[in-house]
Design a protein around this motif. Structure first.
Motif, PDB file in Angstrom:
ATOM      1  N   TYR A 213       0.861  -1.172   0.000  1.00 29.60           N
ATOM      2  CA  TYR A 213       0.000   0.000   0.000  1.00 29.60           C
ATOM      3  C   TYR A 213       0.904   1.230   0.000  1.00 29.60           C
TER       4      TYR A 213
ATOM      5  N   LYS B 176      -3.220  12.408   1.664  1.00 30.64           N
ATOM      6  CA  LYS B 176      -4.127  11.487   0.973  1.00 30.64           C
ATOM      7  C   LYS B 176      -4.330  10.225   1.800  1.00 30.64           C
ATOM      8  N   GLN B 177      -5.370   9.491   1.436  1.00 27.36           N
ATOM      9  CA  GLN B 177      -5.645   8.228   2.114  1.00 27.36           C
ATOM     10  C   GLN B 177      -4.698   7.135   1.625  1.00 27.36           C
ATOM     11  N   ARG B 178      -4.507   6.145   2.472  1.00 22.58           N
ATOM     12  CA  ARG B 178      -3.697   5.004   2.066  1.00 22.58           C
ATOM     13  C   ARG B 178      -4.423   4.257   0.949  1.00 22.58           C
ATOM     14  N   GLU B 179      -3.678   3.860  -0.078  1.00 15.48           N
ATOM     15  CA  GLU B 179      -4.277   3.165  -1.207  1.00 15.48           C
ATOM     16  C   GLU B 179      -3.506   1.887  -1.527  1.00 15.48           C
TER      17      GLU B 179
ATOM     18  N   GLN C 294       0.793   5.717   0.875  1.00 14.16           N
ATOM     19  CA  GLN C 294       0.064   6.882   1.347  1.00 14.16           C
ATOM     20  C   GLN C 294       0.877   8.127   1.064  1.00 14.16           C
TER      21      GLN C 294
END
Length: 121
Positions: free
Chosen positions: A37, A43-46, A39
């Motif tokens: 993942y 921003k959000q973790r993706e 981040q």
């Protein structure tokens, strides 16, 4: 106690490559899915990429064709080869493993501490 330790982050110019590695250690019976993942600041973790214990992989659309995830089951390790890096790839990258510590026990999610990747333009 289980630990996931990442390595391989750093600073690279756009178009360059980096290889991230993550090793899981401790009392591990088996690992099914491992993943990376990321981040970025603000921003959000993706999800970047996943790989099962049989080698099936999935990638975020933004990294398809540029990143390759692989794993070494014998070493409880997962790698992320990142090519053609872009400034938008700048983020903290986190290793993930869904594993169990007992033969018939439940699976739990574990995370690494993160490694920073910075891509300059």
């Amino acid at each position: 106690q289980v630990q996931l330790v990442e390595s391989g982050g750093g600073l690279v110019q756009a178009g360059g490559s980096l290889r991230l590695s993550c090793a899981a250690s401790g009392s591990i019976f088996s690992i099914n899915t491992m993943a990376w993942y990321r981040q970025a600041p603000g921003k959000q973790r993706e999800l970047v990429a996943t790989i099962t214990n049989t080698g099936s992989t999935n990638y975020a659309d933004s990294v398809k064709g540029r990143f390759t995830i692989s794993r070494d089951n014998a070493k409880n390790a997962v790698h992320l080869q990142m090519n053609s890096l872009k400034p938008d790839d700048t983020a903290d990258y986190y290793c993930f493993a869904n594993l169990r510590t007992l033969r018939d026990g439940p699976y739990f999610r574990y995370w690494g501490q993160g490694t920073q990747v910075t891509v300059s333009s």
